[in-house]
Write an enzyme that holds these catalytic residues in place. Sequence first.
Site, PDB file in Angstrom:
ATOM      1  N   GLU A  87       9.262   0.888 -11.772  1.00 31.13           N
ATOM      2  CA  GLU A  87       7.742   0.957 -12.678  1.00 31.13           C
ATOM      3  C   GLU A  87       6.142   1.309 -11.832  1.00 31.13           C
ATOM      4  OE1 GLU A  87       8.539  -1.288 -16.235  1.00 31.13           O
ATOM      5  OE2 GLU A  87       7.055  -2.523 -14.557  1.00 31.13           O
ATOM      6  N   CYS A 132      -7.481   0.443   1.253  1.00 32.72           N
ATOM      7  CA  CYS A 132      -7.545   0.027   2.447  1.00 32.72           C
ATOM      8  C   CYS A 132      -7.957   1.280   3.107  1.00 32.72           C
ATOM      9  CB  CYS A 132      -6.300  -0.586   3.591  1.00 32.72           C
ATOM     10  SG  CYS A 132      -4.594   0.476   3.138  1.00 32.72           S
ATOM     11  N   GLU A 154      14.689   0.533 -20.009  1.00 30.03           N
ATOM     12  CA  GLU A 154      14.261  -1.669 -20.280  1.00 30.03           C
ATOM     13  C   GLU A 154      13.663  -1.106 -21.782  1.00 30.03           C
ATOM     14  OE1 GLU A 154      11.619  -3.195 -17.874  1.00 30.03           O
ATOM     15  OE2 GLU A 154      12.629  -2.494 -16.147  1.00 30.03           O
ATOM     16  N   LYS A 157      10.296 -15.494 -17.048  1.00 30.39           N
ATOM     17  CA  LYS A 157      11.417 -17.105 -18.059  1.00 30.39           C
ATOM     18  C   LYS A 157      11.416 -16.534 -19.713  1.00 30.39           C
ATOM     19  CE  LYS A 157       8.331 -20.842 -17.079  1.00 30.39           C
ATOM     20  NZ  LYS A 157       7.563 -20.014 -16.128  1.00 30.39           N
ATOM     21  N   PHE A 158      10.457 -16.296 -20.184  1.00 30.36           N
ATOM     22  CA  PHE A 158      10.583 -16.600 -22.040  1.00 30.36           C
ATOM     23  C   PHE A 158      10.374 -14.872 -22.253  1.00 30.36           C
ATOM     24  CE2 PHE A 158       7.743 -20.216 -20.861  1.00 30.36           C
ATOM     25  CZ  PHE A 158       8.858 -21.085 -21.740  1.00 30.36           C
ATOM     26  N   CYS A 202       1.152  -1.221  -0.125  1.00 30.45           N
ATOM     27  CA  CYS A 202      -0.160  -0.030  -0.085  1.00 30.45           C
ATOM     28  C   CYS A 202       1.455   0.813  -0.055  1.00 30.45           C
ATOM     29  CB  CYS A 202      -1.157   0.026   0.877  1.00 30.45           C
ATOM     30  SG  CYS A 202      -1.537   1.609   1.476  1.00 30.45           S
TER      31      CYS A 202
END
Length: 634
Positions: free
Chosen positions: A152, A163, A309, A358-359, A117
């Site tokens: 990000e 909440c 990235e 992983k891909f 949060c």
Amino acid sequence: MSHFHGRLGSLAYGGDYNPEQWGPEVHAEDSELMREAGVNLATVGIFSWARAEPDPGHYDFDWLDGHLDRLAADGVAVCLATMTASPPPWLARLHPETLPVLDDGTLLYPGSRQHWCPSSPVFRTYAVRLVEQLAKRYAHHPALALWHIGNEYGCHISRHCHCEVSTAAFRTWLRERYGSVDALNEAWSTTFWSQRYSAFEEIHTPRTAPSFRNPAQQLDYRRFSSDELLACYLAEKEVLDRLTPGIPVTTNFVPLAPTLDLFRWAREMDVVSYDSYPDPHDANAAHETAFNYDVMRGLKNGDPWLLMEQAPSAVNWRRRNGRKQAGRMRLDSWQAVAHGADSVLFFQWRASRGGAEKFHSAMVPHGGRDTRIFREVGALGTELAEHPALLGSRPERAEAALLFDWPNWWALEQEAHPSADVRLLDGARALHKPLYDASVACDVVPADGDFSPYKLLLVPHLYSLSAETADRITSFVRSGGTALVTYFSGITDEHDRVYLGGYPAPLREVLGLHIDEFDPLAEGERIELSSGAGELWSEDVILEGAQAVETFTDGRPAVTRHAYGEGTAWYLATTPDPATLRALMDRIRREKAITPALPDLPQGTQARTRIAADGTRVHVVYDYGAGEIAVKRG
């Protein structure tokens, strides 16, 4: 950024490095392959909190010491992450109140990432404590070139949290913004649907409700959400600025999204960083990416930014994850440099064996050195290093600018509007593309930015418009500028209250017209113009000094031009088809003598200019159709 640039010598090249996923034999190969690929910067530790603090208050940095020492010995600078993007599972076990809650009451659990949060003081306490340990330990490490806070922000908790902690924080934020409940009631138009509040304690975050929620409440909640995430960032940045002065600080923004008010965030960043993931299956990806890069360049008034990235080939999170064909990674990388990037970085260095990504492609694929991707990675590293003058060079200021505003984005795309298909990115990209197709640079400016250096100001769907910004647009035109404004602009103030007196009331004088009634088109419908066709929208324009340049076939004005003061204001009452809009934009460019950076470019070729510290002009030329790249001095 002088420290950062001094550590590199040429454009930053590398990516996210996660050595904790591998053993010593792989680390030795990493050193060898990084040298081979020309890597000079590695982002380390993005998701390492659980490794660095396996138990509360018990820190283990011995493993990290070795990796940073090795990278420094190999001549690789480090962008060191604060590791706070994904808390370790023990934090949720000890403090379940730190977990985020959706607007329908759903609690989000650990097992993914960003499970915290943003308003939680407990989360912030643990995060800041970790950052203090990192900063004290590595303040003088020879590898340290840049700090990377979080990762990000808002990617997954895009609308903050609902909440009780967040609700209390929202009430505090509202008290600070409005001062009194009466002022809030006025701003939120709470006389509608009997929503008047008698105390701040009656206000909640905009949770799931029977029907449309109060639009002003939702708009303020978006502002609050961006501010609370920014407060998390700033809590960490305060530690870094205090303990490691001189080391620049950044965080990476997700592919262009409405989550955060990036102009507000950029004021608190030493350098803007961005993650770019164009879809290889999307024919429009090159232009859309160029627009996104222009936004990133505009966040700090044209300063260079960092491509933090991108993917060497395929990602893992689309329904169909297409690969980048041979040469596409090189084109994508040089496009970023052309539009102002000081780095070409990837997620990630080495493809993971397990986990959700992983891909996702990496600089070193599962197949290792003997792969197409790694061969292209090495070739690109060599090529980038051949142009050291580009590092720190400032992109040349454009003659055209596009006004972009996050609060307007939030307000424009709320519910209960004349058409749900009027979307800011669509409108902004539509105006940007004719300039892009003509290889004409376009800056992106905030609503409170300086318009005066520009000849042309593009204003897409500025639905939520303050009186101050309206006055500044009017003054820009009066002083000799040309503005092009698209429909559904100037409709409400910053509290989503409609301006009275005829749309678009605050721009009525400068545009020389008013709108009697909106007439949005049906899904898929097109409307004929005197030349070409329009999409999405039409309306009844009443001229008050403006001239109709294009009309709908029933005679209603569709495109207007108004001489005002020393300048000109154009208005679009529809979305013209691409050919019609290109012809219009070419006409406006000719009137203002706005030309490409380089003359006589072949169709489809883009050229952007960067100016080095010594005044040298460097032109980066790229062509997606031909797959060509050129870097020219002059």
